[in-house]
Design a protein around this motif. Structure first.
Motif, PDB file in Angstrom:
ATOM      1  N   ASP A 145       0.832  -1.350  -0.177  1.00  0.00           N
ATOM      2  CA  ASP A 145      -0.278  -0.018   0.015  1.00  0.00           C
ATOM      3  C   ASP A 145       0.947   1.458   0.129  1.00  0.00           C
ATOM      4  N   HIS A 146       1.714   0.817   1.291  1.00  0.00           N
ATOM      5  CA  HIS A 146       2.865   3.158   0.584  1.00  0.00           C
ATOM      6  C   HIS A 146       3.224   2.428  -0.200  1.00  0.00           C
ATOM      7  N   THR A 147       3.802   1.553  -1.562  1.00  0.00           N
ATOM      8  CA  THR A 147       4.311   1.730  -2.661  1.00  0.00           C
ATOM      9  C   THR A 147       3.772   2.288  -3.253  1.00  0.00           C
ATOM     10  N   ARG A 148       2.321   2.226  -3.828  1.00  0.00           N
ATOM     11  CA  ARG A 148       1.170   2.689  -4.083  1.00  0.00           C
ATOM     12  C   ARG A 148       0.892   4.610  -4.275  1.00  0.00           C
ATOM     13  N   LEU A 149       0.803   4.346  -2.862  1.00  0.00           N
ATOM     14  CA  LEU A 149       0.755   5.860  -2.409  1.00  0.00           C
ATOM     15  C   LEU A 149       1.531   6.173  -3.149  1.00  0.00           C
ATOM     16  N   ARG A 150       2.475   6.344  -2.495  1.00  0.00           N
ATOM     17  CA  ARG A 150       3.816   7.091  -2.746  1.00  0.00           C
ATOM     18  C   ARG A 150       4.468   7.510  -4.243  1.00  0.00           C
ATOM     19  N   ARG A 151       3.916   6.104  -5.191  1.00  0.00           N
ATOM     20  CA  ARG A 151       4.297   6.218  -6.611  1.00  0.00           C
ATOM     21  C   ARG A 151       3.591   7.873  -6.808  1.00  0.00           C
ATOM     22  N   LEU A 152       1.698   7.633  -6.350  1.00  0.00           N
ATOM     23  CA  LEU A 152       0.733   8.241  -6.843  1.00  0.00           C
ATOM     24  C   LEU A 152       1.362   9.780  -6.640  1.00  0.00           C
TER      25      LEU A 152
END
Length: 403
Positions: free
Chosen positions: A96-103
């Motif tokens: 989830d962190h990876t996804r949020l930071r990417r966005l």
């Protein structure tokens, strides 16, 4: 066999812990990297000290930030488990962190940050003009300069109207350094309520601000931030986007005032010494004393000590950056030191996304302040300062100066 240590009362080691925690951390570090402590205010937690141990703890997947899924949020915050204020990447683990930071990174780019430099300079000059116009030649540097500069920048970046910024100041203060359970709960209720209305308005009429960009940001697979995630990321950016810089300026100037020979050297060679001085300010007395709380997902052994599953864990960035095993003569403030390797902005996957903005603001603010006020000094240097409560933010509520 791993040990279960007795709880250490931080205020018993030193009644001056809030004003000067470094000797306390150093004493604990000499005894080992992990301690169960009782913080000022009475809350018990586990504390990791020492440079190598702290870096390892930041990278340990057993120490989770996903309190909403893995733990009881009431253990660390007086807020509801599903509060949208908490739906952000600092309260998430991979994936989830990876996804949020990417966005968010798609919009909060280095190019966008660098493009802010002229506006940061303009705001800085206006604030210093107002200071210079004071006939008494005195001011509270926090209230007159260190706070309004980054608050104005982050609110303009996100697109928060000027009239609402004082409300954000109050909510932010309660979230990072609560004055009481009721006030903390009110802040967690009020900020998402306001942001929901602001997001709806920007969805209907987008601007060129970061919040409008995040609303419409879509990755290559069609993923976008949910309504709760938009609120959570806005809360995180608003708070982290000014607290770090406020206290970087305040702590940095306190260090310079306490070391007049270093201040004189910096004034004499701003071009040559400023960037290194900012890194040393961050290392020596950074704006974030300890990490946000981690949750031990299982029993975690570190340095021969077991942190029990379900425990709250703090990682002491302040102590890591004063560890003589990493920095020679670590308690000495030296603007010529190579301070690279400090973890004032965290370490690993949660390294502060806004660090480039904080550094940019710090460079412009300190260069302009020192150039404009060659006689700037602490006013009533022996006066007792009011410190930000808690163990997260390191800084003072005010810093009286004269020129």
């Amino acid at each position: 066999m791993a040990l279960r240590p007795a709880v250490v009362e931080l205020l018993e080691i030193s009644p001056d812990f809030v004003q000067d925690p470094y000797p306390v951390y150093a004493k604990l570090r000499e005894q080992g990297p992990v301690h169960q402590v009782r913080a000022p205010g009475g809350r018990e937690t586990w504390l990791v000290v020492g440079h190598d141990a702290c870096r390892a703890a930041f990278n340990d997947p057993r120490l989770s930030r996903d309190w909403r899924r893995s733990g009881d949020i009431g253990q660390i915050i007086n807020a509801d488990q599903d509060d949208p204020s908490l739906a952000h990447m600092l309260m998430a683990d991979p994936p989830d962190h990876t996804r949020l930071r990417r966005l968010v990174s798609r919009e909060f780019t280095p190019r966008r940050v660098e493009a802010l430099a002229p506006r940061i300079q303009q705001i800085t000059d206006e604030l210093l003009d107002a200071m210079e116009a004071r006939p008494e030649r005195r001011a509270d540097l926090v209230d007159a300069f260190a706070f309004p500069l980054p608050m104005t920048v982050i609110c303009e970046l996100l697109g928060v109207p000027e009239l609402d910024r004082e409300s954000f100041r109050g909510w932010s203060n309660e979230m990072v350094a609560p004055t009481g359970a009721e006030a903390e709960a009110d802040a967690y209720a009020q900020m998402p309520r306001y942001l929901t209305e602001l997001i709806d308005a920007k969805r209907a009429a987008p601007g060129d601000d970061l919040l409008s960009g995040m609303i419409h940001a879509v990755d290559d697979g069609g993923d976008r931030l949910t309504p709760d995630e938009l609120i959570g990321m806005s809360v995180l950016l608003l708070i982290a986007g000014h607290e770090t810089t406020v206290n970087m300026i305040g702590n940095g100037m306190r260090a310079l005032f306490a070391h007049p020979e270093q201040l004189a050297d910096l004034r004499a060679d701003l071009d040559g010494l400023l960037d290194g001085a900012i890194e040393e300010m961050l290392r020596y007395d950074g704006p974030v004393e300890n990490s946000t709380e981690r949750l031990a997902l299982e029993d975690v052994e570190m340095g021969g000590v077991v942190i029990p599953a379900g425990s709250t864990v703090l990682i002491s960035m302040a102590d890591s950056d004063r560890d003589p095993a990493r920095f020679e003569d670590a308690d000495r403030f030296d603007i010529r030191r190579d301070a690279r390797g400090h973890i004032a902005f965290g370490h690993g996957l949660h390294h502060c996304l806004g660090a480039p903005l904080a550094r940019l603001e710090g460079r412009i603010a300190l260069r302009s302040l020192l150039a404009r006020f060659p006689d700037l000094a602490r006013d009533a240097a022996d006066a007792q300062l009011s410190w930000v409560p808690g163990m997260l933010i390191r800084g003072v509520r005010e810093l009286p100066v004269r020129w």
